[in-house]
Design a protein around this motif. Structure first.
Motif, PDB file in Angstrom:
ATOM      1  N   LEU A  43      -2.160  -4.615  -8.309  1.00 39.09           N
ATOM      2  CA  LEU A  43      -3.025  -5.674  -7.795  1.00 39.09           C
ATOM      3  C   LEU A  43      -4.167  -5.928  -8.774  1.00 39.09           C
ATOM      4  N   TYR A  44      -4.296  -7.199  -9.173  1.00 36.82           N
ATOM      5  CA  TYR A  44      -5.391  -7.636 -10.038  1.00 36.82           C
ATOM      6  C   TYR A  44      -6.395  -8.442  -9.213  1.00 36.82           C
ATOM      7  N   LEU A  45      -7.619  -7.906  -9.125  1.00 36.43           N
ATOM      8  CA  LEU A  45      -8.731  -8.639  -8.509  1.00 36.43           C
ATOM      9  C   LEU A  45      -9.907  -8.715  -9.482  1.00 36.43           C
ATOM     10  N   ASP A  46      -9.650  -8.492 -10.743  1.00 33.95           N
ATOM     11  CA  ASP A  46     -10.713  -8.479 -11.737  1.00 33.95           C
ATOM     12  C   ASP A  46     -11.234  -9.882 -12.023  1.00 33.95           C
ATOM     13  N   ASP A  47     -12.452  -9.946 -12.536  1.00 31.56           N
ATOM     14  CA  ASP A  47     -13.067 -11.205 -12.953  1.00 31.56           C
ATOM     15  C   ASP A  47     -13.132 -12.207 -11.814  1.00 31.56           C
ATOM     16  N   ASN A  48     -13.635 -11.738 -10.671  1.00 31.01           N
ATOM     17  CA  ASN A  48     -13.911 -12.606  -9.534  1.00 31.01           C
ATOM     18  C   ASN A  48     -15.396 -12.526  -9.205  1.00 31.01           C
ATOM     19  N   ARG A  49     -15.742 -12.715  -7.962  1.00 34.01           N
ATOM     20  CA  ARG A  49     -17.147 -12.705  -7.559  1.00 34.01           C
ATOM     21  C   ARG A  49     -17.416 -11.646  -6.495  1.00 34.01           C
ATOM     22  N   LEU A  50     -16.721 -10.552  -6.579  1.00 34.32           N
ATOM     23  CA  LEU A  50     -16.900  -9.460  -5.628  1.00 34.32           C
ATOM     24  C   LEU A  50     -18.187  -8.699  -5.959  1.00 34.32           C
ATOM     25  N   GLU A  51     -18.939  -8.350  -4.926  1.00 34.12           N
ATOM     26  CA  GLU A  51     -20.176  -7.586  -5.098  1.00 34.12           C
ATOM     27  C   GLU A  51     -20.026  -6.141  -4.632  1.00 34.12           C
ATOM     28  N   VAL A  52     -19.052  -5.888  -3.787  1.00 38.09           N
ATOM     29  CA  VAL A  52     -18.733  -4.534  -3.344  1.00 38.09           C
ATOM     30  C   VAL A  52     -17.221  -4.391  -3.308  1.00 38.09           C
ATOM     31  N   VAL A  53     -16.759  -3.148  -3.377  1.00 41.78           N
ATOM     32  CA  VAL A  53     -15.333  -2.901  -3.212  1.00 41.78           C
ATOM     33  C   VAL A  53     -14.971  -3.226  -1.765  1.00 41.78           C
ATOM     34  N   PRO A  54     -13.958  -4.072  -1.538  1.00 43.76           N
ATOM     35  CA  PRO A  54     -13.597  -4.457  -0.164  1.00 43.76           C
ATOM     36  C   PRO A  54     -13.374  -3.242   0.727  1.00 43.76           C
ATOM     37  N   ALA A  55     -13.587  -3.446   2.029  1.00 40.77           N
ATOM     38  CA  ALA A  55     -13.488  -2.359   2.992  1.00 40.77           C
ATOM     39  C   ALA A  55     -12.063  -1.836   3.092  1.00 40.77           C
ATOM     40  N   ASP A  56     -11.936  -0.633   3.649  1.00 42.18           N
ATOM     41  CA  ASP A  56     -10.617  -0.007   3.780  1.00 42.18           C
ATOM     42  C   ASP A  56      -9.651  -0.859   4.580  1.00 42.18           C
ATOM     43  N   ASP A  57     -10.154  -1.539   5.608  1.00 42.04           N
ATOM     44  CA  ASP A  57      -9.268  -2.354   6.446  1.00 42.04           C
ATOM     45  C   ASP A  57      -8.596  -3.463   5.646  1.00 42.04           C
ATOM     46  N   THR A  58      -9.300  -3.988   4.647  1.00 45.90           N
ATOM     47  CA  THR A  58      -8.731  -5.047   3.812  1.00 45.90           C
ATOM     48  C   THR A  58      -7.584  -4.509   2.963  1.00 45.90           C
ATOM     49  N   PHE A  59      -7.761  -3.312   2.443  1.00 48.99           N
ATOM     50  CA  PHE A  59      -6.776  -2.738   1.537  1.00 48.99           C
ATOM     51  C   PHE A  59      -5.704  -1.893   2.230  1.00 48.99           C
ATOM     52  N   ARG A  60      -5.859  -1.623   3.517  1.00 53.08           N
ATOM     53  CA  ARG A  60      -4.920  -0.727   4.181  1.00 53.08           C
ATOM     54  C   ARG A  60      -3.472  -1.217   4.109  1.00 53.08           C
ATOM     55  N   PRO A  61      -3.183  -2.529   4.200  1.00 53.70           N
ATOM     56  CA  PRO A  61      -1.783  -2.973   4.093  1.00 53.70           C
ATOM     57  C   PRO A  61      -1.156  -2.686   2.722  1.00 53.70           C
ATOM     58  N   VAL A  62      -1.993  -2.449   1.701  1.00 58.23           N
ATOM     59  CA  VAL A  62      -1.461  -2.204   0.355  1.00 58.23           C
ATOM     60  C   VAL A  62      -1.843  -0.796  -0.117  1.00 58.23           C
ATOM     61  N   ASP A  63      -1.810   0.167   0.787  1.00 58.20           N
ATOM     62  CA  ASP A  63      -2.243   1.518   0.470  1.00 58.20           C
ATOM     63  C   ASP A  63      -1.292   2.262  -0.462  1.00 58.20           C
ATOM     64  N   LYS A  64      -0.160   1.635  -0.809  1.00 57.45           N
ATOM     65  CA  LYS A  64       0.780   2.261  -1.736  1.00 57.45           C
ATOM     66  C   LYS A  64       0.535   1.814  -3.175  1.00 57.45           C
ATOM     67  N   LEU A  65      -0.595   1.182  -3.422  1.00 58.08           N
ATOM     68  CA  LEU A  65      -0.905   0.699  -4.769  1.00 58.08           C
ATOM     69  C   LEU A  65      -0.873   1.838  -5.785  1.00 58.08           C
ATOM     70  N   ALA A  66      -0.312   1.527  -6.948  1.00 62.75           N
ATOM     71  CA  ALA A  66      -0.334   2.459  -8.070  1.00 62.75           C
ATOM     72  C   ALA A  66      -1.386   2.050  -9.099  1.00 62.75           C
ATOM     73  N   GLU A  67      -1.645   0.744  -9.231  1.00 68.11           N
ATOM     74  CA  GLU A  67      -2.604   0.247 -10.211  1.00 68.11           C
ATOM     75  C   GLU A  67      -3.526  -0.784  -9.562  1.00 68.11           C
ATOM     76  N   LEU A  68      -4.843  -0.584  -9.733  1.00 69.83           N
ATOM     77  CA  LEU A  68      -5.833  -1.512  -9.196  1.00 69.83           C
ATOM     78  C   LEU A  68      -6.790  -1.913 -10.313  1.00 69.83           C
ATOM     79  N   TYR A  69      -6.854  -3.224 -10.578  1.00 69.32           N
ATOM     80  CA  TYR A  69      -7.764  -3.789 -11.570  1.00 69.32           C
ATOM     81  C   TYR A  69      -8.839  -4.568 -10.826  1.00 69.32           C
ATOM     82  N   ILE A  70     -10.069  -4.003 -10.798  1.00 67.19           N
ATOM     83  CA  ILE A  70     -11.126  -4.623 -10.020  1.00 67.19           C
ATOM     84  C   ILE A  70     -12.419  -4.740 -10.833  1.00 67.19           C
ATOM     85  N   GLY A  71     -12.291  -4.604 -12.152  1.00 66.04           N
ATOM     86  CA  GLY A  71     -13.457  -4.723 -13.027  1.00 66.04           C
ATOM     87  C   GLY A  71     -13.883  -6.173 -13.219  1.00 66.04           C
TER      88      GLY A  71
END
Length: 528
Positions: free
Chosen positions: A180-208
């Motif tokens: 999942l790539y969420l880098d280079d957006n306008r996020l100010e905090v890492v999204p809450a667990d409830d948002t990411f729970r459906p994708v809890d099997k992620l191997a790679e997360l790009y959020i820089g």
């Protein structure tokens, strides 16, 4: 009649070739009917062509001027790859891909798409990769990706997504998502667990490349299977050990281009399985010893583009004995790297120290056991004997491929360096001997300072009272500590004067003293 039949036969032979070469493949496109591949890159198309072979499996129409996807894609139900990147798409009508039941990769990146919904991707049940990077998307509605039950990679980077634009159910249905790539957006905090729970099997997360600044403790704990985390360019000033709680098994971490004023050693120490670390472009001025303690499995290390880095200490990588690749590059203020910094890295194969501020490099800094490539170019190296010896070592090591900085003037050869070295050794020996002698003398004076002080004190007393003692008189027997009255002193001085010895009083001879006792006595008549 015979003539007509002849013309029909000729047309039957010619028309298929004409249809294949003229009707099915637009100009500036390359069509391969054997591989069922059509490439119309930079073909100046403004619509998706409809006259292509309906059996094609790969359709690439990138770098064109297409503004809308219409029903023309319905003609190509056998597609497995559709690339419409770098066009001018503003929107995607609902159910556009309803007939693409075999599509596995869809590239819509670098367009101007602003809205996607839960009807946009209906029909793409076999899709594995969806690239929406570089668009104008600002929110993810609930169930947007629900039709993509087999999706493994989703790229939403370089959009305008804010925290409020991420619905709790936005990722619902992506049970097989791995990247999942969420880098280079306008996020100010890492999204809450409830948002990411459906994708809890992620191997790679790009959020820089977001304005995260700080990260709450355990922000990534939901990703128990995460192996790669990219936090570059996130304005981070510090991270704690609790920041990475729950993801201690990650193998790759990127903390480059943040605002760390010191190496976050404590936070890194918990990542015991980490194999790759990038930490350049931060604010720390030194890499102290044991900065990466606990990272015994670290194999690849990168430190590039740090403006404030000046020094790397000898024990910086002391516990990272499994390092295979180290790249310390483009740190212009980095002038000091202690000798032996890399000497303990027995498995080091690739080392790059390119484009730093090193003025001195010598062979004692490196481990030569398994070294295969060495890049020390673009440094302001002093072309001295140390550098000459290093180059000689590289030139004689056939298994090492190296890139070194050239010297603008004569580089001393081996014989010159041996002569200079012997001369320096002799000079150093003489200096060491001289320092040793001076030190010994100083220590001797210091040790016997009491005796010397007493000797000097007694000597001064002997000089002062030695004239009044006649021959055979033991000066030491005289009680010099006895108090002397003014009359006794005057009488003694008078006797000395009469014997032609001019006494000294108050720094001057007695006859020069205006207030002397000699001027207080009447002169004899014979002298008048």
């Amino acid at each position: 009649m015979t003539l007509i039949l002849s013309w029909l036969f000729i047309l039957a032979l010619i028309v298929p070739d004409l249809s294949s070469s003229l009707l099915h493949c637009p100009s500036r496109c390359h069509c391969d009917d054997e591989k069922l591949d059509v490439n119309c890159e930079e073909g100046h198309l403004d619509v998706v062509p409809i006259a292509l072979n309906p059996s094609i499996q790969r359709l690439v129409i990138r770098n064109n001027k297409i503004r809308i996807i219409d029903s023309s894609v319905h003609f190509y139900s056998e597609l497995t790859l559709l690339d419409l990147s770098y066009n001018y798409l503003f929107s995607i009508p609902d159910r556009t891909f309803v007939r693409q039941s075999k599509l596995q990769q869809l590239n819509l990146n670098h367009n101007k798409i602003s809205v996607i919904s839960n009807r946009t991707f209906v029909g793409l049940a076999e899709l594995l990769v969806l690239n929406l990077r570089g668009n104008l998307i600002d929110q993810i509605e609930p169930m947007t990706f629900a039709p993509l039950v087999k999706l493994e990679e989703l790229n939403l980077g370089q959009n305008r997504i804010e925290n409020l634009g991420l619905s709790v159910d936005g990722f619902l249905g992506l049970i097989d998502l791995k990247i999942l790539y969420l880098d280079d957006n306008r996020l100010e905090v890492v999204p809450a667990d409830d948002t990411f729970r459906p994708v809890d099997k992620l191997a790679e997360l790009y959020i820089g490349t977001n304005s995260l600044s700080t990260i709450r403790n355990g922000a990534f704990a939901v990703f128990s299977e995460l192996t790669l985390l990219d936090l570059r360019s996130s304005l981070l000033r510090n991270v704690s050990a609790e920041t990475f709680a729950g993801i201690e098994n990650i193998k790759s971490l990127n903390l480059a281009d943040n605002r760390f004023e010191k190496v976050p050693s404590q936070a890194l120490a918990v990542l015991r399985r980490l194999e790759e670390l990038s930490i350049g472009q931060n604010y720390f001025a030194a890499v102290p010893g044991n900065s990466f303690r606990g990272l015994s499995n670290l194999k690849r290390f990168e430190l590039r583009g740090s403006l404030y880095l000046k020094r790397i200490e000898r024990a910086a990588f002391q516990t990272n004995t499994n390092l295979e690749s180290v790249a310390i590059e483009s740190n212009k203020a980095l002038t000091e790297i202690e000798e032996g910094t890399f000497s303990g890295l027995l498995y080091l194969k690739h080392l790059s120290l390119r484009n730093n501020g090193f003025q001195r490099l010598d062979e004692g800094m490196f481990s030569w056991n398994n070294l295969r490539t060495l890049d020390i170019s673009d440094n302001p190296i002093n072309c001295d004997c140390y550098y000459s010896k290093l180059l000689h070592r590289l030139q004689t090591a056939s298994r090492i491929s190296y890139n070194a900085t050239g010297c603008p003037h004569h580089l001393p050869d081996q014989w010159e360096c041996e002569y200079i070295l012997d001369k320096n050794k002799n000079l150093i020996s003489v200096l060491v001997l001289a320092v040793a002698i001076v030190t010994a003398i100083a220590l001797t004076f210091y040790r016997f300072r009491g005796l010397l002080r007493e000797y000097v004190h007694n000597g001064c007393k002997n000089k002062t009272h030695g004239g009044g003692a006649g021959p055979g008189v033991d000066i030491n027997s005289v009680d010099y500590e006895k108090a002397i009255t003014e009359d006794d002193y005057v009488i003694r001085q008078s006797n000395l004067y009469n014997n032609q010895v001019q006494p000294i009083l108050n720094g001057y001879p007695a006859y020069m003293q205006q207030n002397s006792v000699y001027y207080n006595k009447p002169l004899p008549i014979t002298e008048l």
